[in-house]
Scaffold this motif. Structure first.
Motif, PDB file in Angstrom:
ATOM      1  N   ILE A   1      37.481  39.672 -43.802  1.00  0.00           N
ATOM      2  CA  ILE A   1      36.877  38.675 -42.921  1.00  0.00           C
ATOM      3  C   ILE A   1      35.509  38.938 -44.136  1.00  0.00           C
ATOM      4  N   ILE A   2      35.009  37.105 -44.106  1.00  0.00           N
ATOM      5  CA  ILE A   2      33.978  37.275 -44.683  1.00  0.00           C
ATOM      6  C   ILE A   2      32.914  36.538 -44.081  1.00  0.00           C
ATOM      7  N   GLU A   3      32.153  36.872 -44.045  1.00  0.00           N
ATOM      8  CA  GLU A   3      30.239  36.154 -43.731  1.00  0.00           C
ATOM      9  C   GLU A   3      29.759  35.321 -44.635  1.00  0.00           C
ATOM     10  N   ASN A   4      29.838  34.087 -44.298  1.00  0.00           N
ATOM     11  CA  ASN A   4      29.632  32.674 -44.553  1.00  0.00           C
ATOM     12  C   ASN A   4      28.262  32.913 -44.950  1.00  0.00           C
ATOM     13  N   CYS A   5      27.737  33.931 -45.639  1.00  0.00           N
ATOM     14  CA  CYS A   5      25.745  34.076 -45.744  1.00  0.00           C
ATOM     15  C   CYS A   5      26.122  34.007 -47.732  1.00  0.00           C
ATOM     16  N   VAL A   6      25.009  32.779 -47.643  1.00  0.00           N
ATOM     17  CA  VAL A   6      24.476  32.306 -49.231  1.00  0.00           C
ATOM     18  C   VAL A   6      24.609  32.928 -50.013  1.00  0.00           C
ATOM     19  N   MET A   7      23.572  34.323 -50.117  1.00  0.00           N
ATOM     20  CA  MET A   7      23.773  35.281 -50.820  1.00  0.00           C
ATOM     21  C   MET A   7      22.802  34.522 -52.325  1.00  0.00           C
ATOM     22  N   GLU A   8      22.219  34.369 -51.732  1.00  0.00           N
ATOM     23  CA  GLU A   8      21.453  33.313 -53.273  1.00  0.00           C
ATOM     24  C   GLU A   8      20.347  34.062 -53.835  1.00  0.00           C
ATOM     25  N   GLY A   9      19.837  35.155 -53.624  1.00  0.00           N
ATOM     26  CA  GLY A   9      19.751  36.271 -54.235  1.00  0.00           C
ATOM     27  C   GLY A   9      19.781  37.170 -54.557  1.00  0.00           C
ATOM     28  N   TRP A  10      21.306  36.953 -54.838  1.00  0.00           N
ATOM     29  CA  TRP A  10      22.156  37.142 -56.367  1.00  0.00           C
ATOM     30  C   TRP A  10      22.250  36.239 -57.252  1.00  0.00           C
ATOM     31  N   HIS A  11      22.641  35.422 -57.210  1.00  0.00           N
ATOM     32  CA  HIS A  11      22.068  34.023 -58.647  1.00  0.00           C
ATOM     33  C   HIS A  11      20.923  33.853 -58.689  1.00  0.00           C
ATOM     34  N   PRO A  12      20.712  34.383 -60.143  1.00  0.00           N
ATOM     35  CA  PRO A  12      19.132  34.343 -60.918  1.00  0.00           C
ATOM     36  C   PRO A  12      18.362  33.142 -60.472  1.00  0.00           C
ATOM     37  N   ASP A  13      19.188  32.340 -60.700  1.00  0.00           N
ATOM     38  CA  ASP A  13      18.286  31.148 -60.250  1.00  0.00           C
ATOM     39  C   ASP A  13      18.414  30.777 -58.655  1.00  0.00           C
ATOM     40  N   GLY A  14      18.444  31.643 -58.091  1.00  0.00           N
ATOM     41  CA  GLY A  14      18.334  31.568 -56.503  1.00  0.00           C
ATOM     42  C   GLY A  14      19.937  30.732 -56.009  1.00  0.00           C
TER      43      GLY A  14
ATOM     44  N   PRO B   1      13.418  37.896 -55.077  1.00  0.00           N
ATOM     45  CA  PRO B   1      14.692  37.137 -55.517  1.00  0.00           C
ATOM     46  C   PRO B   1      14.603  36.330 -53.555  1.00  0.00           C
ATOM     47  N   TRP B   2      14.768  36.996 -52.947  1.00  0.00           N
ATOM     48  CA  TRP B   2      15.501  36.659 -51.086  1.00  0.00           C
ATOM     49  C   TRP B   2      13.907  36.096 -50.911  1.00  0.00           C
ATOM     50  N   ASP B   3      13.385  36.084 -51.433  1.00  0.00           N
ATOM     51  CA  ASP B   3      12.036  35.003 -51.090  1.00  0.00           C
ATOM     52  C   ASP B   3      11.702  33.798 -50.904  1.00  0.00           C
ATOM     53  N   THR B   4      12.828  33.385 -50.219  1.00  0.00           N
ATOM     54  CA  THR B   4      12.284  31.705 -50.961  1.00  0.00           C
ATOM     55  C   THR B   4      11.188  30.842 -50.062  1.00  0.00           C
ATOM     56  N   GLY B   5      10.324  31.302 -49.684  1.00  0.00           N
ATOM     57  CA  GLY B   5       9.046  31.004 -49.356  1.00  0.00           C
ATOM     58  C   GLY B   5       9.425  29.319 -48.468  1.00  0.00           C
ATOM     59  N   TRP B   6      10.295  29.374 -47.514  1.00  0.00           N
ATOM     60  CA  TRP B   6       9.981  28.372 -46.013  1.00  0.00           C
ATOM     61  C   TRP B   6      11.298  28.863 -44.845  1.00  0.00           C
ATOM     62  N   TRP B   7      11.991  29.605 -45.348  1.00  0.00           N
ATOM     63  CA  TRP B   7      12.463  30.435 -44.108  1.00  0.00           C
ATOM     64  C   TRP B   7      12.205  31.768 -43.965  1.00  0.00           C
ATOM     65  N   ARG B   8      12.660  32.031 -42.558  1.00  0.00           N
ATOM     66  CA  ARG B   8      13.154  33.372 -42.678  1.00  0.00           C
ATOM     67  C   ARG B   8      14.259  33.877 -41.747  1.00  0.00           C
ATOM     68  N   TYR B   9      14.753  35.053 -41.896  1.00  0.00           N
ATOM     69  CA  TYR B   9      15.783  36.066 -40.954  1.00  0.00           C
ATOM     70  C   TYR B   9      14.896  36.197 -39.882  1.00  0.00           C
ATOM     71  N   ARG B  10      15.281  36.140 -37.894  1.00  0.00           N
ATOM     72  CA  ARG B  10      14.958  36.379 -37.063  1.00  0.00           C
ATOM     73  C   ARG B  10      16.180  36.970 -36.340  1.00  0.00           C
ATOM     74  N   VAL B  11      15.207  37.833 -35.278  1.00  0.00           N
ATOM     75  CA  VAL B  11      16.695  38.581 -34.036  1.00  0.00           C
ATOM     76  C   VAL B  11      16.690  37.228 -33.013  1.00  0.00           C
TER      77      VAL B  11
END
Length: 306
Positions: free
Chosen positions: A149-162, A239-249
Protein backbone atom coordinates in the motif's frame (compact mmCIF):
# COMPACT_ATOMS: atom_id res chain seq x y z
CA UNK A 1 -13.87 -0.03 10.62
CA UNK A 2 -11.27 -0.10 13.39
CA UNK A 3 -9.43 2.82 14.98
CA UNK A 4 -5.68 2.35 15.06
CA UNK A 5 -2.44 4.29 15.39
CA UNK A 6 0.93 4.36 13.65
CA UNK A 7 3.66 3.58 16.18
CA UNK A 8 6.33 5.79 14.52
CA UNK A 9 5.52 8.77 16.74
CA UNK A 10 6.94 6.89 19.76
CA UNK A 11 10.33 5.69 18.45
CA UNK A 12 11.88 5.58 21.93
CA UNK A 13 9.35 3.02 23.22
CA UNK A 14 9.24 -0.71 22.57
CA UNK A 15 6.32 -2.40 20.88
CA UNK A 16 5.48 -3.99 24.24
CA UNK A 17 5.22 -0.56 25.86
CA UNK A 18 3.22 0.91 22.97
CA UNK A 19 0.78 -2.01 22.88
CA UNK A 20 0.06 -1.68 26.61
CA UNK A 21 -0.55 2.06 26.33
CA UNK A 22 -2.55 1.91 23.08
CA UNK A 23 -4.91 -0.70 24.45
CA UNK A 24 -5.50 1.31 27.60
CA UNK A 25 -6.09 4.43 25.50
CA UNK A 26 -8.82 2.66 23.52
CA UNK A 27 -7.07 1.91 20.23
CA UNK A 28 -7.90 -1.35 18.45
CA UNK A 29 -5.05 -1.75 15.98
CA UNK A 30 -1.41 -0.81 15.45
CA UNK A 31 0.24 0.21 12.20
CA UNK A 32 3.70 -0.91 13.24
CA UNK A 33 6.81 1.03 12.21
CA UNK A 34 9.43 -1.30 10.73
CA UNK A 35 12.36 0.83 9.63
CA UNK A 36 15.86 -0.59 10.03
CA UNK A 37 17.25 -0.24 13.56
CA UNK A 38 20.22 1.65 12.08
CA UNK A 39 17.96 4.56 11.23
CA UNK A 40 18.26 6.97 8.34
CA UNK A 41 15.35 9.39 8.43
CA UNK A 42 15.11 11.47 11.58
CA UNK A 43 11.71 10.14 12.66
CA UNK A 44 12.25 6.47 11.91
CA UNK A 45 11.18 3.83 14.38
CA UNK A 46 12.06 0.15 14.49
CA UNK A 47 9.35 -1.63 16.47
CA UNK A 48 9.88 -5.08 14.94
CA UNK A 49 13.27 -6.76 14.35
CA UNK A 50 12.52 -7.50 10.72
CA UNK A 51 16.16 -8.16 9.79
CA UNK A 52 16.23 -11.19 12.12
CA UNK A 53 12.63 -12.22 12.70
CA UNK A 54 12.27 -15.89 13.50
CA UNK A 55 9.40 -18.09 14.67
CA UNK A 56 10.03 -17.18 18.32
CA UNK A 57 9.68 -13.47 17.58
CA UNK A 58 6.49 -14.18 15.63
CA UNK A 59 5.01 -16.16 18.52
CA UNK A 60 5.95 -13.46 21.03
CA UNK A 61 4.43 -10.74 18.85
CA UNK A 62 1.18 -12.63 18.41
CA UNK A 63 0.98 -13.29 22.15
CA UNK A 64 1.60 -9.61 22.92
CA UNK A 65 -1.20 -8.48 20.63
CA UNK A 66 -3.62 -11.10 21.96
CA UNK A 67 -2.86 -10.09 25.54
CA UNK A 68 -3.83 -6.49 24.82
CA UNK A 69 -6.72 -7.23 22.44
CA UNK A 70 -4.98 -5.58 19.50
CA UNK A 71 -4.24 -6.45 15.89
CA UNK A 72 -1.63 -5.22 13.45
CA UNK A 73 -3.35 -3.44 10.58
CA UNK A 74 -0.17 -2.93 8.52
CA UNK A 75 3.60 -2.75 8.74
CA UNK A 76 5.11 0.63 7.87
CA UNK A 77 8.31 1.26 5.95
CA UNK A 78 7.86 4.53 4.10
CA UNK A 79 10.97 4.98 2.00
CA UNK A 80 12.02 6.19 -1.46
CA UNK A 81 11.81 3.15 -3.72
CA UNK A 82 13.12 5.20 -6.66
CA UNK A 83 16.10 6.63 -4.81
CA UNK A 84 18.69 8.02 -7.27
CA UNK A 85 21.59 6.27 -5.55
CA UNK A 86 21.59 2.68 -6.80
CA UNK A 87 23.13 1.21 -3.65
CA UNK A 88 20.69 3.02 -1.39
CA UNK A 89 17.77 1.95 -3.60
CA UNK A 90 18.89 -1.69 -3.45
CA UNK A 91 19.13 -1.52 0.34
CA UNK A 92 15.61 -0.05 0.54
CA UNK A 93 14.20 -2.82 -1.65
CA UNK A 94 15.97 -5.49 0.38
CA UNK A 95 14.54 -4.16 3.63
CA UNK A 96 11.08 -3.79 2.09
CA UNK A 97 11.17 -7.48 1.19
CA UNK A 98 12.11 -8.36 4.76
CA UNK A 99 9.17 -6.31 6.01
CA UNK A 100 6.93 -8.23 3.60
CA UNK A 101 8.27 -11.52 4.95
CA UNK A 102 7.50 -10.48 8.54
CA UNK A 103 4.01 -9.33 7.55
CA UNK A 104 3.42 -12.72 5.96
CA UNK A 105 4.69 -14.55 9.04
CA UNK A 106 2.30 -12.55 11.26
CA UNK A 107 -0.68 -12.73 8.91
CA UNK A 108 -0.61 -8.95 8.38
CA UNK A 109 -2.26 -8.14 5.03
CA UNK A 110 -0.51 -4.87 4.15
CA UNK A 111 2.93 -3.27 4.01
CA UNK A 112 3.01 0.49 3.54
CA UNK A 113 5.69 2.38 1.63
CA UNK A 114 6.17 5.21 -0.89
CA UNK A 115 6.65 5.16 -4.63
CA UNK A 116 9.29 7.84 -4.16
CA UNK A 117 11.15 9.72 -6.89
CA UNK A 118 14.58 10.09 -8.45
CA UNK A 119 14.78 13.87 -8.14
CA UNK A 120 17.59 14.05 -10.71
CA UNK A 121 15.27 12.92 -13.52
CA UNK A 122 11.98 14.21 -15.02
CA UNK A 123 8.67 12.87 -13.80
CA UNK A 124 8.03 10.98 -17.05
CA UNK A 125 11.32 9.10 -16.66
CA UNK A 126 10.40 8.25 -13.07
CA UNK A 127 7.07 6.78 -14.12
CA UNK A 128 8.77 4.53 -16.65
CA UNK A 129 11.36 3.51 -14.06
CA UNK A 130 8.66 2.67 -11.51
CA UNK A 131 6.99 0.48 -14.11
CA UNK A 132 10.19 -1.57 -14.14
CA UNK A 133 10.76 -1.57 -10.36
CA UNK A 134 7.38 -2.22 -8.77
CA UNK A 135 6.00 -5.30 -10.56
CA UNK A 136 8.75 -7.46 -9.04
CA UNK A 137 8.11 -6.03 -5.55
CA UNK A 138 4.35 -6.47 -5.94
CA UNK A 139 4.84 -10.06 -7.11
CA UNK A 140 7.19 -10.80 -4.18
CA UNK A 141 4.57 -9.53 -1.75
CA UNK A 142 1.66 -11.24 -3.50
CA UNK A 143 3.38 -14.62 -3.38
CA UNK A 144 3.41 -14.20 0.41
CA UNK A 145 -0.21 -13.06 0.74
CA UNK A 146 0.68 -9.40 1.28
CA UNK A 147 -0.40 -6.26 -0.58
CA UNK A 148 1.83 -3.20 -0.91
CA UNK A 149 0.00 0.00 0.00
CA UNK A 150 1.21 3.47 -0.91
CA UNK A 151 0.57 6.56 1.18
CA UNK A 152 -0.34 9.64 -0.87
CA UNK A 153 2.15 11.85 0.98
CA UNK A 154 3.77 14.52 -1.21
CA UNK A 155 7.19 14.16 0.51
CA UNK A 156 8.21 17.59 -0.71
CA UNK A 157 11.15 17.60 1.72
CA UNK A 158 12.83 14.82 -0.26
CA UNK A 159 13.22 17.06 -3.30
CA UNK A 160 16.00 19.66 -3.02
CA UNK A 161 13.63 22.37 -4.26
CA UNK A 162 10.55 21.36 -2.29
CA UNK A 163 8.72 19.70 -5.18
CA UNK A 164 6.91 16.34 -4.84
CA UNK A 165 9.26 13.55 -3.83
CA UNK A 166 6.65 10.77 -3.87
CA UNK A 167 4.79 10.19 -7.13
CA UNK A 168 1.54 9.16 -5.49
CA UNK A 169 0.03 12.45 -4.38
CA UNK A 170 -2.93 12.83 -6.76
CA UNK A 171 -5.77 10.74 -8.20
CA UNK A 172 -4.08 10.95 -11.60
CA UNK A 173 -1.03 9.20 -10.15
CA UNK A 174 -3.17 6.76 -8.15
CA UNK A 175 -4.73 5.47 -11.35
CA UNK A 176 -1.25 4.96 -12.80
CA UNK A 177 0.10 3.15 -9.73
CA UNK A 178 -2.99 0.94 -9.42
CA UNK A 179 -2.05 -0.42 -12.84
CA UNK A 180 1.18 -1.68 -11.23
CA UNK A 181 -0.73 -3.70 -8.62
CA UNK A 182 -0.39 -1.19 -5.80
CA UNK A 183 -3.08 -0.18 -3.31
CA UNK A 184 -3.69 3.05 -1.40
CA UNK A 185 -3.10 4.00 2.23
CA UNK A 186 -5.36 7.04 1.93
CA UNK A 187 -4.49 10.16 3.96
CA UNK A 188 -6.68 13.30 3.70
CA UNK A 189 -4.12 15.73 5.13
CA UNK A 190 -1.87 15.68 2.06
CA UNK A 191 -4.78 16.21 -0.29
CA UNK A 192 -5.94 19.23 1.70
CA UNK A 193 -2.85 21.38 1.25
CA UNK A 194 -2.44 20.63 -2.46
CA UNK A 195 -5.99 21.82 -3.14
CA UNK A 196 -7.87 18.52 -3.50
CA UNK A 197 -11.07 17.94 -1.53
CA UNK A 198 -10.32 14.64 0.28
CA UNK A 199 -13.94 13.50 0.48
CA UNK A 200 -14.39 13.62 -3.29
CA UNK A 201 -11.55 11.10 -3.75
CA UNK A 202 -13.08 8.31 -1.68
CA UNK A 203 -15.94 7.02 -3.86
CA UNK A 204 -14.03 6.77 -7.16
CA UNK A 205 -11.20 4.74 -5.60
CA UNK A 206 -13.01 2.87 -2.83
CA UNK A 207 -11.95 -0.53 -4.17
CA UNK A 208 -8.28 0.43 -3.80
CA UNK A 209 -8.46 2.24 -0.45
CA UNK A 210 -7.72 -0.72 1.83
CA UNK A 211 -6.13 1.21 4.71
CA UNK A 212 -6.44 4.85 5.76
CA UNK A 213 -4.44 7.25 7.89
CA UNK A 214 -5.95 9.90 10.12
CA UNK A 215 -3.84 13.03 10.07
CA UNK A 216 -5.15 16.58 10.11
CA UNK A 217 -3.73 19.74 8.57
CA UNK A 218 -3.85 23.40 9.53
CA UNK A 219 -3.45 26.11 6.91
CA UNK A 220 -1.96 29.16 8.60
CA UNK A 221 -3.89 32.29 7.70
CA UNK A 222 -2.21 34.69 5.28
CA UNK A 223 1.10 32.82 5.04
CA UNK A 224 0.58 31.43 1.55
CA UNK A 225 0.22 35.01 0.31
CA UNK A 226 3.84 35.57 1.31
CA UNK A 227 5.48 32.28 0.34
CA UNK A 228 3.30 30.93 -2.44
CA UNK A 229 2.17 27.35 -2.91
CA UNK A 230 5.69 25.86 -2.91
CA UNK A 231 6.60 27.50 0.38
CA UNK A 232 9.65 29.28 1.75
CA UNK A 233 12.53 29.80 -0.65
CA UNK A 234 15.00 32.30 0.89
CA UNK A 235 15.07 31.09 4.49
CA UNK A 236 14.20 27.41 4.59
CA UNK A 237 16.63 25.66 6.90
CA UNK A 238 14.14 22.81 7.41
CA UNK A 239 13.17 21.29 4.04
CA UNK A 240 9.80 20.23 5.50
CA UNK A 241 8.87 23.75 6.65
CA UNK A 242 6.80 25.35 3.89
CA UNK A 243 5.87 28.23 6.18
CA UNK A 244 2.14 28.20 5.44
CA UNK A 245 0.72 24.90 6.69
CA UNK A 246 1.46 22.25 9.32
CA UNK A 247 0.22 18.81 10.31
CA UNK A 248 -2.13 18.47 13.29
CA UNK A 249 -3.79 15.61 15.13
CA UNK A 250 -7.40 14.94 14.09
CA UNK A 251 -9.68 17.59 15.52
CA UNK A 252 -7.11 20.37 15.52
CA UNK A 253 -7.02 21.12 11.79
CA UNK A 254 -9.28 21.67 8.82
CA UNK A 255 -10.18 18.14 7.74
CA UNK A 256 -13.92 17.44 8.10
CA UNK A 257 -13.72 14.11 9.93
CA UNK A 258 -17.50 13.64 10.05
CA UNK A 259 -17.60 13.82 6.26
CA UNK A 260 -14.49 11.63 5.86
CA UNK A 261 -15.69 8.81 8.09
CA UNK A 262 -19.21 8.98 6.66
CA UNK A 263 -17.87 8.70 3.09
CA UNK A 264 -15.61 5.80 4.04
CA UNK A 265 -18.59 3.93 5.52
CA UNK A 266 -20.87 4.78 2.60
CA UNK A 267 -18.33 3.36 0.16
CA UNK A 268 -17.78 0.11 2.01
CA UNK A 269 -14.49 0.74 3.81
CA UNK A 270 -13.96 -1.96 6.44
CA UNK A 271 -10.27 -1.43 7.14
CA UNK A 272 -8.37 0.49 9.79
CA UNK A 273 -8.32 4.25 10.21
CA UNK A 274 -4.84 4.71 11.66
CA UNK A 275 -3.83 7.91 13.46
CA UNK A 276 -0.52 9.25 12.16
CA UNK A 277 0.76 11.76 14.71
CA UNK A 278 3.08 14.43 13.24
CA UNK A 279 1.60 17.41 15.10
CA UNK A 280 4.37 19.83 16.21
CA UNK A 281 2.15 21.26 18.96
CA UNK A 282 1.86 17.84 20.60
CA UNK A 283 5.45 16.68 20.08
CA UNK A 284 8.75 16.93 21.89
CA UNK A 285 8.10 14.64 24.84
CA UNK A 286 6.51 11.24 25.30
CA UNK A 287 3.80 12.79 27.44
CA UNK A 288 2.87 15.37 24.80
CA UNK A 289 2.81 12.78 22.00
CA UNK A 290 0.49 10.57 24.04
CA UNK A 291 -1.75 13.56 24.77
CA UNK A 292 -1.94 14.20 21.02
CA UNK A 293 -2.96 10.59 20.44
CA UNK A 294 -5.62 10.93 23.13
CA UNK A 295 -6.99 14.06 21.41
CA UNK A 296 -7.14 12.12 18.14
CA UNK A 297 -8.95 9.24 19.83
CA UNK A 298 -11.52 11.55 21.41
CA UNK A 299 -12.14 13.14 18.00
CA UNK A 300 -12.53 9.94 16.00
CA UNK A 301 -13.93 7.35 18.40
CA UNK A 302 -17.48 8.82 18.46
CA UNK A 303 -17.59 8.68 14.64
CA UNK A 304 -16.78 4.99 14.32
CA UNK A 305 -19.57 2.49 14.87
CA UNK A 306 -19.06 0.10 17.77
Amino acid sequence: MKLGMLTACLPQLTLTEIAAWASQAGYEALEVAAWPSTGGRDFEAAHLPVADFGSRAADETRALLAHHGLEISALAYYENNLHPDSERRAAIHLHLKKVVEVASALGVPYVGTFVGRDWTRPVADNLREAEKVFPELVEYAGERGVRIIIENCVMEGWHPDGYPGNLAYSPELWEWMFSLGLYLNWDPSHLTWIGIDPVTTIAPYADRIVHAQAKDLQIQSGKVDRYGFFGKAVQRDDPWDTGWWRYRVPGRGQVDWNAVVDALYENGFTGTLSVEHEDPVWSGTEEKVKTGLEIAHRTLRPLIAA
